[in-house]
Design an enzyme around this catalytic site. Structure first.
Site, PDB file in Angstrom:
ATOM      1  N   LYS A 116     -14.929  21.045 -10.760  1.00  0.00           N
ATOM      2  CA  LYS A 116     -16.296  20.230 -12.149  1.00  0.00           C
ATOM      3  C   LYS A 116     -17.107  20.555 -12.456  1.00  0.00           C
ATOM      4  O   LYS A 116     -18.015  20.458 -12.696  1.00  0.00           O
ATOM      5  CB  LYS A 116     -15.211  19.453 -12.627  1.00  0.00           C
ATOM      6  CG  LYS A 116     -13.486  19.270 -13.325  1.00  0.00           C
ATOM      7  CD  LYS A 116     -13.080  18.195 -13.068  1.00  0.00           C
ATOM      8  CE  LYS A 116     -12.019  18.225 -13.783  1.00  0.00           C
ATOM      9  NZ  LYS A 116     -11.091  17.340 -14.145  1.00  0.00           N
ATOM     10  N   LYS A 196      -6.491  29.892 -12.542  1.00  0.00           N
ATOM     11  CA  LYS A 196      -5.770  28.758 -13.067  1.00  0.00           C
ATOM     12  C   LYS A 196      -5.729  29.455 -14.116  1.00  0.00           C
ATOM     13  O   LYS A 196      -6.891  29.445 -14.943  1.00  0.00           O
ATOM     14  CB  LYS A 196      -6.654  27.807 -12.529  1.00  0.00           C
ATOM     15  CG  LYS A 196      -5.715  26.098 -12.195  1.00  0.00           C
ATOM     16  CD  LYS A 196      -6.261  25.408 -12.399  1.00  0.00           C
ATOM     17  CE  LYS A 196      -5.396  23.993 -12.873  1.00  0.00           C
ATOM     18  NZ  LYS A 196      -6.147  23.015 -12.161  1.00  0.00           N
ATOM     19  N   LYS A 199      -7.171  25.927 -21.103  1.00  0.00           N
ATOM     20  CA  LYS A 199      -6.755  26.552 -21.942  1.00  0.00           C
ATOM     21  C   LYS A 199      -9.266  26.813 -22.882  1.00  0.00           C
ATOM     22  O   LYS A 199      -8.309  27.189 -23.003  1.00  0.00           O
ATOM     23  CB  LYS A 199      -6.401  24.628 -23.230  1.00  0.00           C
ATOM     24  CG  LYS A 199      -6.860  25.424 -24.304  1.00  0.00           C
ATOM     25  CD  LYS A 199      -6.837  23.596 -25.636  1.00  0.00           C
ATOM     26  CE  LYS A 199      -6.748  23.743 -27.381  1.00  0.00           C
ATOM     27  NZ  LYS A 199      -8.089  23.862 -27.605  1.00  0.00           N
TER      28      LYS A 199
END
Ligand code: TRP
Length: 338
Positions: A116, A196, A199
């Protein structure tokens, strides 16, 4: 052995998609139907969602919308406790206490943080780093023993166990060590073949997606990368579409799933037809969810009422745990607040 308690959480950062559904939500719904089911709590973790840039109105709206989606998937608030994390402020309180218990070195090993931080270079806030500490607080506040999550959360669960052990060692036996309950679904990749479903990458199907969109997305989805021509034999074990057939075709028609596997290997079945068939199954099974979602969205007051029912049930457990924790660590508890 003490009865199990289940806890899991989902971030309100948009409409849930196939990855969330197959990796977590479907399991939550299945377990609630088990005759010997454990007590289960599911939180919409809005404090966790603050780790990304998100407008206040958007966060509140997505939280309510996630409630609609979870109910549409079949989660039954009569059987489980469904609530909003920030309705129970003890999550944040225990999160701070745990940040004084967790080891910096353990957090620095978290691969999700590293990923992240790499993706959001302009917003690497401290919450992104201590995210797994708050997650440990979510789980241990309810002394949960089982945590149904996707494979990507296994490392965070390890940290939760380590936090429980460290707390127990320092302050006395208080928390159980929670175990992950992994869904049986083989690892799902994104429809574009990337690691993965997410969205933000646009490589998945949202639960409320229109049938035409589902069909269009599956039509161009990546299959077995080694199968270049129509007559090449396929390898279902590496094909993401076959994995999805395992989720949507397998449970209802195991014989058809076996036939797909065989015909893919022999090249009797081509990818185009295989994907068309999958799209039929997905549309068929998501349609009732899409319709229920629309119906719930039209009843925001009922959604708020249900969250309030969940809050009361969750708060009763959380308050009891925190009184115990406050006494153990030597800060002021409610009983002594005079
Ligand atoms: N980290 C989880 C995810 O992104 C969400 C989550 C927050 C969670 N707290 C939790 C999951 C506690 C299980 C238990 O999927």
């Amino acid at each position: 052995m003490p009865r199990h308690r289940i806890f899991s959480g989902i971030q309100p950062t948009g409409e849930p998609h196939l990855g969330n559904y197959l990796g977590a939500i479907r399991q939550w719904v299945e377990q609630q139907e088990a005759p010997d089911r454990a007590d289960a709590l599911y939180a919409i973790v809005d404090y966790h969602a603050l780790t990304i840039e998100i407008e206040p109105e958007q966060l509140a709206a997505w939280t309510l919308d996630m409630t609609a989606s979870l109910l549409a998937c079949g989660l039954d608030p009569q059987k489980v406790t469904l609530f909003r994390q920030s309705d129970v402020p003890e999550h944040a309180e225990l999160g701070w206490i745990f940040s004084c218990v967790a080891a910096l070195g353990d957090l620095q090993r978290m691969t999700q943080f590293k990923d992240k931080a790499e993706q959001n270079k302009d917003n690497i806030n401290v919450g992104l780093f201590t995210y797994p500490v708050l997650q440990a607080a979510d789980i241990l506040l309810y002394k949960a023993t089982q945590v149904p999550v996707g494979e990507d959360q296994v490392q965070h669960l390890e940290l939760s166990r380590e936090v429980a052990r460290r707390f127990n060692r320092r302050f006395g036996e208080t928390f159980p060590e929670p175990q992950p309950l992994l869904s049986k679904v083989a690892r799902l990749r994104g429809l574009d073949g990337s690691a993965k479903m997410s969205k933000s990458k646009g490589n998945t199907v949202a639960l409320g997606e229109a049938p035409e969109t589902i069909r269009a997305k599956l039509k161009v989805a990546v299959t077995d990368p080694a199968r270049l021509r129509r007559n090449d034999p396929g390898h279902p074990e590496v094909c993401n579409i076959f994995t999805l057939h395992g989720c949507f075709t397998g449970p209802r028609d195991p014989e058809r799933l076996a036939a797909i596997e065989r015909d893919c290997r022999s090249a009797a079945l081509g990818c185009v037809d295989c994907k068309k068939e999958l799209a039929d199954r997905v549309v068929e099974q998501l349609t009732p969810i899409r319709e229920a979602q629309a119906a719930w969205r039209a009843r925001p007051d009922d959604l708020r009422d249900l969250l309030e029912v969940g809050r009361k049930k969750a708060a009763a457990i959380a308050e009891a745990t925190m009184e115990e924790v406050r006494a153990r660590i030597g800060v002021r508890g409610l009983a002594k607040r005079r």
